[in-house]
Design a protein around this motif. Sequence first.
Motif, PDB file in Angstrom:
ATOM      1  N   ILE A 251       0.847  -1.194   0.000  1.00  0.00           N
ATOM      2  CA  ILE A 251       0.000   0.000   0.000  1.00  0.00           C
ATOM      3  C   ILE A 251       0.880   1.241   0.000  1.00  0.00           C
ATOM      4  O   ILE A 251       1.638   1.470   0.938  1.00  0.00           O
ATOM      5  CB  ILE A 251      -0.916   0.036   1.238  1.00  0.00           C
ATOM      6  CG1 ILE A 251      -1.919  -1.104   1.191  1.00  0.00           C
ATOM      7  CG2 ILE A 251      -1.646   1.371   1.329  1.00  0.00           C
ATOM      8  CD1 ILE A 251      -2.775  -1.231   2.419  1.00  0.00           C
ATOM      9  N   SER A 252       0.795   2.011  -1.078  1.00  0.00           N
ATOM     10  CA  SER A 252       1.520   3.284  -1.117  1.00  0.00           C
ATOM     11  C   SER A 252       0.932   4.123  -2.246  1.00  0.00           C
ATOM     12  O   SER A 252       0.279   3.595  -3.154  1.00  0.00           O
ATOM     13  CB  SER A 252       3.012   3.050  -1.335  1.00  0.00           C
ATOM     14  OG  SER A 252       3.218   2.062  -2.299  1.00  0.00           O
ATOM     15  N   PHE A 253       1.167   5.420  -2.164  1.00  0.00           N
ATOM     16  CA  PHE A 253       0.748   6.309  -3.244  1.00  0.00           C
ATOM     17  C   PHE A 253       1.736   6.099  -4.385  1.00  0.00           C
ATOM     18  O   PHE A 253       2.907   6.467  -4.279  1.00  0.00           O
ATOM     19  CB  PHE A 253       0.749   7.760  -2.778  1.00  0.00           C
ATOM     20  CG  PHE A 253      -0.247   8.048  -1.690  1.00  0.00           C
ATOM     21  CD1 PHE A 253      -1.608   8.106  -1.982  1.00  0.00           C
ATOM     22  CD2 PHE A 253       0.148   8.259  -0.385  1.00  0.00           C
ATOM     23  CE1 PHE A 253      -2.539   8.371  -0.987  1.00  0.00           C
ATOM     24  CE2 PHE A 253      -0.774   8.523   0.612  1.00  0.00           C
ATOM     25  CZ  PHE A 253      -2.114   8.579   0.315  1.00  0.00           C
ATOM     26  N   SER A 254       1.252   5.479  -5.475  1.00  0.00           N
ATOM     27  CA  SER A 254       2.167   4.998  -6.509  1.00  0.00           C
ATOM     28  C   SER A 254       2.943   6.106  -7.215  1.00  0.00           C
ATOM     29  O   SER A 254       4.059   5.889  -7.669  1.00  0.00           O
ATOM     30  CB  SER A 254       1.408   4.153  -7.532  1.00  0.00           C
ATOM     31  OG  SER A 254       0.477   4.970  -8.209  1.00  0.00           O
TER      32      SER A 254
END
Lengths: 283, 241
Positions: A86-89
Amino acid sequence: MIKVKNLRYKYQKSKDYAINGIDFQINEGEIFGFLGPSGAGKSTTQKVLIKLLRGFEGEIEYQGKPLNSYDDQFYQDIGVSFEMPISFSKLTALENLEFFKRLYKKTVDLEPLLKRVGLWDDRHKKAGEYSKGMKIRLNFIRALLNDPMFLFLDEPTNGVDPANSRIMKDMILEFKQKGGTVFLTSHIMGDIDELCDRVAFIAEGKLREEGAPRDLKIKYGRRTVTVEYRENGELHSQTFTMEEIKLPSFFKLLQEKEIETLHSGETTLEEIFIKVTGVKLRA
Amino acid sequence: MPNLRVLIQGEFIRLNKYNLFAANFVVLLFWVFLAWFLEGEVLRQFIPVIFLMDSVMMTILLVGATLFYEKKEHTINSVMVTPVTENEYLLSKILVNALNSLITVAFISLAVYLIKGVTYNYWLLVPAVLIVTVVHTLIGIRLSYSAKDFTSLLINYMIYVFVFVLPPVFAQFGLIDASVARFFILLPPEASSILIGTGFVEVELWKILFGYSYLALLSMVLFRFSVKPKFNEYMMKEMGV
């Protein structure tokens, strides 16, 4: 640190309870492994414990107070690493971490953590360009950036290469040595065996077994020693109980035969998992 | 609300990195390009349409796009295990869109002044744009949480346009009877159009008072009884229900 009593949880659209009356306790400074097949209720339990799922039945105490009495400041003390990356791509790894870091009162220096898991050189790379293993390591660092007292780790080494998996396990053990408490779910029994002080097995929403890995291995293992030896070119084996190995016949065999292997009847966590949950592990 | 500032800054950074600002800016340039060819009364009638389109349509699309990325990347899970409250999270979305609308007002106003020398009552326009943006951010959030994917969001968006935006347009062309059309002030886009119009033309006082009260009340009702429950429902789904 966490006491769970008769915990039950049912999803809105479901007839059955996903967790059906479980009791366990996680002591301060221990690594508690929560094991079970997919759909057994372990992720649900974790989500209830981290206050993402509401409306549970039963009692949960955190630091001696009901979990429901804590507001969102509860998250100042805990770190959560989800199984999925989960991360801001479109943000770099560092931008991702800096964003989350600013939401906490107490934080740690990111540089040594990123260097330790081998992400420092790629810190300016977009998270979307990371491999799965790198994203999982980034998840792990995100869970640590508020210097938590309690870590909730869901399959923390799944998809990570052995070298980095070793580093992450060392970091988890160091976290414990500094007094941290860990709730860990994993399908990798080697990791559980190596890391956990106590484990609980859940299947179909109920706890099937709980205890220290060593105690469980003794409980579920056979108290025997099997000797394999070669005689006249042929392989033979003979099994002795713990009582029988004190007898002269055991020593005689060891002295007179060409011994190839000695095996204790100790079982593995994987075998216990299969036995108590009735489900085989994924390959 | 100690985390609000961080959330707003983070949201602006992401709007930039995910090129949503760029997309919004291209639309603004398009409006300025169109305004370039218009003169006099036609231009004065066109400018409020720009602000209406931006604070109604673009707001819904912008918040929809940001939530779409959050859904796709599951980042809401990570945000919700930090000390951020639900209210802070939702309020940050509203404030970012409100600030974005103010940027639009400043950009378009400066552009039409520089190229055409047109001015209007900014003091009446700004509060109108703000309340319209707040309502439509909430509507955008609600539509997004009801959508399975971006296509589904666009369908919800089109339904909203057909049901709430087109009837007043039909009324203007005389396709809908005036006795029916007078109730269109209850449609959020029509109430928005009236309030934004205050910056350009004289509007009856009761309509202004009604418009602000109605949209403020609608915002509160939407936030409390529609957006928050839907957000909780969405979070439960996101958590694997």
